[in-house]
Each structure stands twice: as structure tokens, then as C-alpha cells.
Design a protein around this motif. Structure first.
Motif, PDB file in Angstrom:
ATOM      1  N   LEU A 262      -2.714  -4.086  -8.680  1.00 56.17           N
ATOM      2  CA  LEU A 262      -2.544  -4.727  -7.378  1.00 56.17           C
ATOM      3  C   LEU A 262      -1.595  -3.930  -6.489  1.00 56.17           C
ATOM      4  CD1 LEU A 262      -2.780  -7.310  -5.498  1.00 56.17           C
ATOM      5  CD2 LEU A 262      -0.685  -8.062  -6.629  1.00 56.17           C
ATOM      6  N   VAL A 263      -0.487  -3.511  -7.045  1.00 56.16           N
ATOM      7  CA  VAL A 263       0.512  -2.753  -6.284  1.00 56.16           C
ATOM      8  C   VAL A 263      -0.029  -1.363  -5.964  1.00 56.16           C
ATOM      9  CG1 VAL A 263       2.874  -1.835  -6.301  1.00 56.16           C
ATOM     10  CG2 VAL A 263       2.396  -4.086  -7.307  1.00 56.16           C
ATOM     11  N   ARG A 264      -0.655  -0.739  -6.923  1.00 55.99           N
ATOM     12  CA  ARG A 264      -1.220   0.604  -6.711  1.00 55.99           C
ATOM     13  C   ARG A 264      -2.267   0.587  -5.583  1.00 55.99           C
ATOM     14  NH1 ARG A 264      -0.777   4.678  -9.852  1.00 55.99           N
ATOM     15  NH2 ARG A 264      -2.933   5.332  -9.550  1.00 55.99           N
ATOM     16  N   GLU A 265      -3.099  -0.441  -5.583  1.00 54.01           N
ATOM     17  CA  GLU A 265      -4.137  -0.530  -4.557  1.00 54.01           C
ATOM     18  C   GLU A 265      -3.513  -0.619  -3.158  1.00 54.01           C
ATOM     19  OE1 GLU A 265      -7.550  -3.649  -3.054  1.00 54.01           O
ATOM     20  OE2 GLU A 265      -7.041  -3.624  -5.190  1.00 54.01           O
ATOM     21  N   ARG A 266      -2.535  -1.496  -3.014  1.00 51.04           N
ATOM     22  CA  ARG A 266      -1.916  -1.676  -1.701  1.00 51.04           C
ATOM     23  C   ARG A 266      -1.138  -0.427  -1.286  1.00 51.04           C
ATOM     24  NH1 ARG A 266      -1.603  -6.154   1.668  1.00 51.04           N
ATOM     25  NH2 ARG A 266      -3.346  -6.755   0.378  1.00 51.04           N
ATOM     26  N   LEU A 267      -0.392   0.165  -2.202  1.00 49.20           N
ATOM     27  CA  LEU A 267       0.351   1.381  -1.868  1.00 49.20           C
ATOM     28  C   LEU A 267      -0.594   2.536  -1.534  1.00 49.20           C
ATOM     29  CD1 LEU A 267       3.402   1.365  -4.321  1.00 49.20           C
ATOM     30  CD2 LEU A 267       3.205   0.377  -2.031  1.00 49.20           C
ATOM     31  N   GLY A 268      -1.725   2.582  -2.203  1.00 47.51           N
ATOM     32  CA  GLY A 268      -2.728   3.600  -1.875  1.00 47.51           C
ATOM     33  C   GLY A 268      -3.239   3.435  -0.445  1.00 47.51           C
ATOM     34  N   GLU A 269      -3.427   2.195  -0.023  1.00 48.19           N
ATOM     35  CA  GLU A 269      -3.840   1.931   1.361  1.00 48.19           C
ATOM     36  C   GLU A 269      -2.769   2.397   2.346  1.00 48.19           C
ATOM     37  OE1 GLU A 269      -4.611  -2.271   1.564  1.00 48.19           O
ATOM     38  OE2 GLU A 269      -6.227  -2.154   0.084  1.00 48.19           O
ATOM     39  N   PHE A 270      -1.519   2.107   2.019  1.00 50.63           N
ATOM     40  CA  PHE A 270      -0.424   2.497   2.910  1.00 50.63           C
ATOM     41  C   PHE A 270      -0.298   4.014   2.979  1.00 50.63           C
ATOM     42  CE2 PHE A 270       1.951  -1.719   1.845  1.00 50.63           C
ATOM     43  CZ  PHE A 270       0.978  -2.438   2.509  1.00 50.63           C
ATOM     44  N   ARG A 271      -0.487   4.683   1.829  1.00 55.61           N
ATOM     45  CA  ARG A 271      -0.461   6.149   1.804  1.00 55.61           C
ATOM     46  C   ARG A 271      -1.542   6.697   2.726  1.00 55.61           C
ATOM     47  NH1 ARG A 271      -3.103  10.425   0.101  1.00 55.61           N
ATOM     48  NH2 ARG A 271      -1.967  12.232  -0.693  1.00 55.61           N
ATOM     49  N   ALA A 272      -2.723   6.107   2.650  1.00 57.60           N
ATOM     50  CA  ALA A 272      -3.830   6.552   3.506  1.00 57.60           C
ATOM     51  C   ALA A 272      -3.492   6.360   4.987  1.00 57.60           C
ATOM     52  CB  ALA A 272      -5.110   5.806   3.142  1.00 57.60           C
ATOM     53  N   ASP A 273      -2.803   5.276   5.313  1.00 61.61           N
ATOM     54  CA  ASP A 273      -2.369   5.064   6.701  1.00 61.61           C
ATOM     55  C   ASP A 273      -1.450   6.193   7.152  1.00 61.61           C
ATOM     56  OD1 ASP A 273      -3.761   2.655   7.001  1.00 61.61           O
ATOM     57  OD2 ASP A 273      -1.991   1.412   6.567  1.00 61.61           O
ATOM     58  N   HIS A 274      -0.476   6.548   6.312  1.00 61.05           N
ATOM     59  CA  HIS A 274       0.457   7.615   6.680  1.00 61.05           C
ATOM     60  C   HIS A 274      -0.268   8.953   6.835  1.00 61.05           C
ATOM     61  CE1 HIS A 274       4.279   5.508   6.644  1.00 61.05           C
ATOM     62  NE2 HIS A 274       3.855   4.842   5.595  1.00 61.05           N
ATOM     63  N   LEU A 275      -1.205   9.210   5.965  1.00 61.20           N
ATOM     64  CA  LEU A 275      -1.997  10.437   6.070  1.00 61.20           C
ATOM     65  C   LEU A 275      -2.778  10.454   7.390  1.00 61.20           C
ATOM     66  CD1 LEU A 275      -2.882  13.041   4.693  1.00 61.20           C
ATOM     67  CD2 LEU A 275      -4.639  11.721   3.513  1.00 61.20           C
ATOM     68  N   ARG A 276      -3.376   9.324   7.732  1.00 57.88           N
ATOM     69  CA  ARG A 276      -4.104   9.216   9.002  1.00 57.88           C
ATOM     70  C   ARG A 276      -3.159   9.406  10.181  1.00 57.88           C
ATOM     71  NH1 ARG A 276      -4.305   4.830  11.778  1.00 57.88           N
ATOM     72  NH2 ARG A 276      -3.981   3.474   9.966  1.00 57.88           N
TER      73      ARG A 276
END
Length: 161
Positions: free
Chosen positions: A35-49
Motif C-alpha cells: 500500500l505504501v509502496r504504491e502511493r509513494l511510487g505515484e508521488f515519485r512519478a509526479d516529481h518526475l513529471r
């Protein structure tokens, strides 16, 4: 506003987001909870974008786009996050909360400058992403949803036995 100072400010924001990607990489390498990995992965993708979108404006204004690598501050942020992760998921999220608080403040400060409407809109959208990140992390630290997820998984495996 002169274009050089606009480019410098955009590069500063892009560097902040590049540094955040590194911190998320460190957390994702060490946090086991899905659950935490999924959400942090989304946030990482936001920063990359964010880096990519800021780079488009930097290039448009004649600047050199930022490479996706941490500066000294980013390396320290990544190292602190990695060390915090060794103390568990909650410690990792507290470290990420500090990183996101810094990002939120930086985007709030950036909006004090006189930007073209297109750039201002981009920065406002990025700030909203940052607010979403910090709100989720704060709530996760408060409620520890990975423990509920773990308990549900354990109940499911006991029922199957």
C-alpha cells in the motif's frame, strides 16, 4: 521579470523535484508494504513529471534543461531517507514528510513571483500535487494503514490454514 532569473527559478524548482525523485527511490527500495509502496511510487512519478514539465519551460526560455540527478542537497536528502527507512516504514514516512514539507514551501514561495500565466498555472498544478503528497503522508503516519493491511493479510492466511 527577466528570462534569466525566470530560468534560474524554474531550474531551482526542477532540482527540488529531481532531489525528491532520489529520496523516493531510496524509500521505495526499502519499504516492503504494498500500500505504501504504491502511493509513494505515484508521488515519485509526479516529481518526475514535474521535472519534465519544468524542463520544457526552461528549454522554451533558452535555458539548459536539468538532468535528473541529485545535487548535494538531494544526495543528503536521499541518504537521510535511506537511513530512516532502516528504522521502519513509519520512520521512512516521517523522513518523506520532511522532504514534502520542503517541497510545499518551495512551491508556495515560487508562487510569490511574477510568472507568465502558463508558467504560473504549471506551478500551481505542481503545488497541488505537493499538497496531496503531504496530506497522504501525514495521514499515513497518523493512522499507519500498512498495519491494517498486514492484519488483514494475516487473517486471510489463518483462514486458509
Amino acid at each position: 521579470m527577466g528570462e534569466k532569473s525566470e530560468v534560474a527559478r524554474l531550474r531551482s524548482l526542477a532540482q527540488l523535484d529531481a532531489d525528491a525523485v532520489g529520496a523516493y527511490d531510496a524509500a521505495l527500495a526499502r519499504i516492503p508494504e504494498p500500500l505504501v509502496r504504491e502511493r509513494l511510487g505515484e508521488f515519485r512519478a509526479d516529481h518526475l513529471r514535474h521535472v519534465q514539465e519544468l524542463n520544457a519551460f526552461i528549454h522554451h526560455f533558452g535555458g539548459v534543461p536539468l538532468e535528473l540527478r541529485p545535487d548535494l542537497k538531494g544526495a543528503a536528502m536521499k541518504g537521510l531517507t535511506a537511513m530512516s527507512c532502516m528504522m521502519g516504514t513509519e520512520a521512512a514516512l516521517v523522513a518523506m514528510m520532511g522532504n514534502e514539507e520542503f517541497s510545499n514551501r518551495a512551491y508556495d514561495v515560487a508562487l510569490r513571483f511574477d510568472w507568465s500565466p502558463d508558467v504560473r498555472g504549471l506551478i500551481e498544478r505542481h503545488r497541488e500535487d505537493e499538497r496531496r503528497h503531504i496530506l497522504w503522508i501525514r495521514e499515513a503516519v497518523r493512522t499507519r494503514p500498512w498495519e491494517k493491511e498486514r492484519a488483514s493479510e494475516e487473517e486471510g492466511s489463518e483462514a486458509q490454514a
